[in-house]
Design a protein around this motif. Sequence first.
Motif, PDB file in Angstrom:
ATOM      1  N   UNK A  70      17.969 -15.212 115.337  1.00 35.25           N
ATOM      2  CA  UNK A  70      17.816 -16.593 114.885  1.00 35.25           C
ATOM      3  C   UNK A  70      16.685 -16.676 113.870  1.00 35.25           C
ATOM      4  N   UNK A  71      16.831 -17.592 112.933  1.00 33.55           N
ATOM      5  CA  UNK A  71      15.799 -17.873 111.956  1.00 33.55           C
ATOM      6  C   UNK A  71      15.906 -19.319 111.500  1.00 33.55           C
ATOM      7  N   UNK A  72      14.905 -19.758 110.796  1.00 36.45           N
ATOM      8  CA  UNK A  72      14.900 -21.115 110.250  1.00 36.45           C
ATOM      9  C   UNK A  72      15.596 -21.117 108.896  1.00 36.45           C
ATOM     10  N   UNK A  73      16.171 -22.267 108.565  1.00 31.43           N
ATOM     11  CA  UNK A  73      16.867 -22.385 107.295  1.00 31.43           C
ATOM     12  C   UNK A  73      16.979 -23.865 106.947  1.00 31.43           C
ATOM     13  N   UNK A  74      17.181 -24.146 105.692  1.00 25.65           N
ATOM     14  CA  UNK A  74      17.513 -25.495 105.244  1.00 25.65           C
ATOM     15  C   UNK A  74      18.760 -25.394 104.383  1.00 25.65           C
ATOM     16  N   UNK A  75      19.648 -26.364 104.528  1.00 24.33           N
ATOM     17  CA  UNK A  75      20.843 -26.407 103.689  1.00 24.33           C
ATOM     18  C   UNK A  75      20.834 -27.718 102.909  1.00 24.33           C
ATOM     19  N   UNK A  76      21.464 -27.694 101.769  1.00 22.06           N
ATOM     20  CA  UNK A  76      21.534 -28.904 100.941  1.00 22.06           C
ATOM     21  C   UNK A  76      22.298 -29.988 101.701  1.00 22.06           C
ATOM     22  N   UNK A  77      21.764 -31.175 101.700  1.00 20.63           N
ATOM     23  CA  UNK A  77      22.364 -32.290 102.428  1.00 20.63           C
ATOM     24  C   UNK A  77      23.780 -32.586 101.950  1.00 20.63           C
ATOM     25  N   UNK A  78      24.053 -32.347 100.686  1.00 22.09           N
ATOM     26  CA  UNK A  78      25.383 -32.679 100.158  1.00 22.09           C
ATOM     27  C   UNK A  78      26.471 -31.714 100.621  1.00 22.09           C
ATOM     28  N   UNK A  79      26.117 -30.655 101.319  1.00 20.25           N
ATOM     29  CA  UNK A  79      27.116 -29.700 101.797  1.00 20.25           C
ATOM     30  C   UNK A  79      27.679 -30.072 103.160  1.00 20.25           C
ATOM     31  N   UNK A  80      26.935 -30.819 103.925  1.00 21.10           N
ATOM     32  CA  UNK A  80      27.351 -31.107 105.285  1.00 21.10           C
ATOM     33  C   UNK A  80      28.072 -32.429 105.421  1.00 21.10           C
ATOM     34  N   UNK A  81      28.109 -32.941 106.652  1.00 16.56           N
ATOM     35  CA  UNK A  81      28.790 -34.206 106.903  1.00 16.56           C
ATOM     36  C   UNK A  81      28.109 -35.379 106.198  1.00 16.56           C
ATOM     37  N   UNK A  82      28.831 -36.477 106.094  1.00 13.76           N
ATOM     38  CA  UNK A  82      28.332 -37.659 105.391  1.00 13.76           C
ATOM     39  C   UNK A  82      26.992 -38.158 105.884  1.00 13.76           C
ATOM     40  N   UNK A  83      26.748 -38.071 107.198  1.00 11.71           N
ATOM     41  CA  UNK A  83      25.463 -38.575 107.705  1.00 11.71           C
ATOM     42  C   UNK A  83      24.292 -37.767 107.164  1.00 11.71           C
ATOM     43  N   UNK A  84      24.502 -36.496 106.842  1.00 12.78           N
ATOM     44  CA  UNK A  84      23.441 -35.717 106.218  1.00 12.78           C
ATOM     45  C   UNK A  84      23.159 -36.271 104.833  1.00 12.78           C
ATOM     46  N   UNK A  85      24.206 -36.589 104.119  1.00  7.15           N
ATOM     47  CA  UNK A  85      24.065 -37.092 102.759  1.00  7.15           C
ATOM     48  C   UNK A  85      23.376 -38.459 102.758  1.00  7.15           C
ATOM     49  N   UNK A  86      23.650 -39.260 103.774  1.00  6.09           N
ATOM     50  CA  UNK A  86      23.041 -40.593 103.863  1.00  6.09           C
ATOM     51  C   UNK A  86      21.589 -40.545 104.331  1.00  6.09           C
ATOM     52  N   UNK A  87      21.132 -39.375 104.776  1.00 12.60           N
ATOM     53  CA  UNK A  87      19.763 -39.264 105.283  1.00 12.60           C
ATOM     54  C   UNK A  87      18.723 -39.459 104.181  1.00 12.60           C
ATOM     55  N   UNK A  88      19.123 -39.324 102.935  1.00 12.90           N
ATOM     56  CA  UNK A  88      18.198 -39.549 101.831  1.00 12.90           C
ATOM     57  C   UNK A  88      17.208 -38.420 101.600  1.00 12.90           C
ATOM     58  N   UNK A  89      17.521 -37.239 102.101  1.00 15.38           N
ATOM     59  CA  UNK A  89      16.661 -36.079 101.880  1.00 15.38           C
ATOM     60  C   UNK A  89      17.504 -34.989 101.209  1.00 15.38           C
ATOM     61  N   UNK A  90      16.872 -34.138 100.418  1.00 15.54           N
ATOM     62  CA  UNK A  90      17.671 -33.119  99.725  1.00 15.54           C
ATOM     63  C   UNK A  90      18.125 -31.969 100.615  1.00 15.54           C
TER      64      UNK A  90
END
Length: 181
Positions: A70-90
């Motif tokens: 396991x490791x930490x990671x960040x993914x672009x909000x626009x790749x996931x479900x709509x609620x990620x995109x609405x979170x207002x974070x990149x």
Amino acid sequence: MPAETAADAPALTIAKFDKALHDRSAFSCGFAPIDNFLKSSLTDQIKTGMVAAWIATAGDDPAVLGFYTLGAMAVRADLGPGKWQRAGVPDIPVIYIRAVAVRDDMQGKGLGTALVVDAMRRCLGIADQMGAAAIVLDVLKDDHFERRWNFYEELGFQPLGDPENKQRVFIPMANVRATLG
């Protein structure tokens, strides 16, 4: 000689990797890059804080039957479900399963599922401590890709929609929590 029954089989243990306790020398999952990672790179990646690893063994035998990291990671909000995109974070924080592997002779016996479920439970605890919206992993692309893809799909993973990595899948932490509690 009679076949070994489940009652005769040594108890499976999944424990945090310890170089002195876990024998990696004979491990082979059939995918050389993962075998090499376990034998040659894992210790250095743990030392540098890139991954943490958990190893499956049976009884008192130190031979590695399987493992995950396991490791930490960040993914672009626009790749996931709509609620990620609405979170207002990149970027969305996720936990990345860098590797899941089962020794050749143990494949098809449920160990892979046991490892992924253990990883999911561990990820729930991590997400409660630091926040993570999902678990992400990359399905290895080789001759067994379809089998692996189906395995992860049956566990609830779905395509992330990354045009640069079509093998990247995720499962929302809310789904893991609903399934495993």
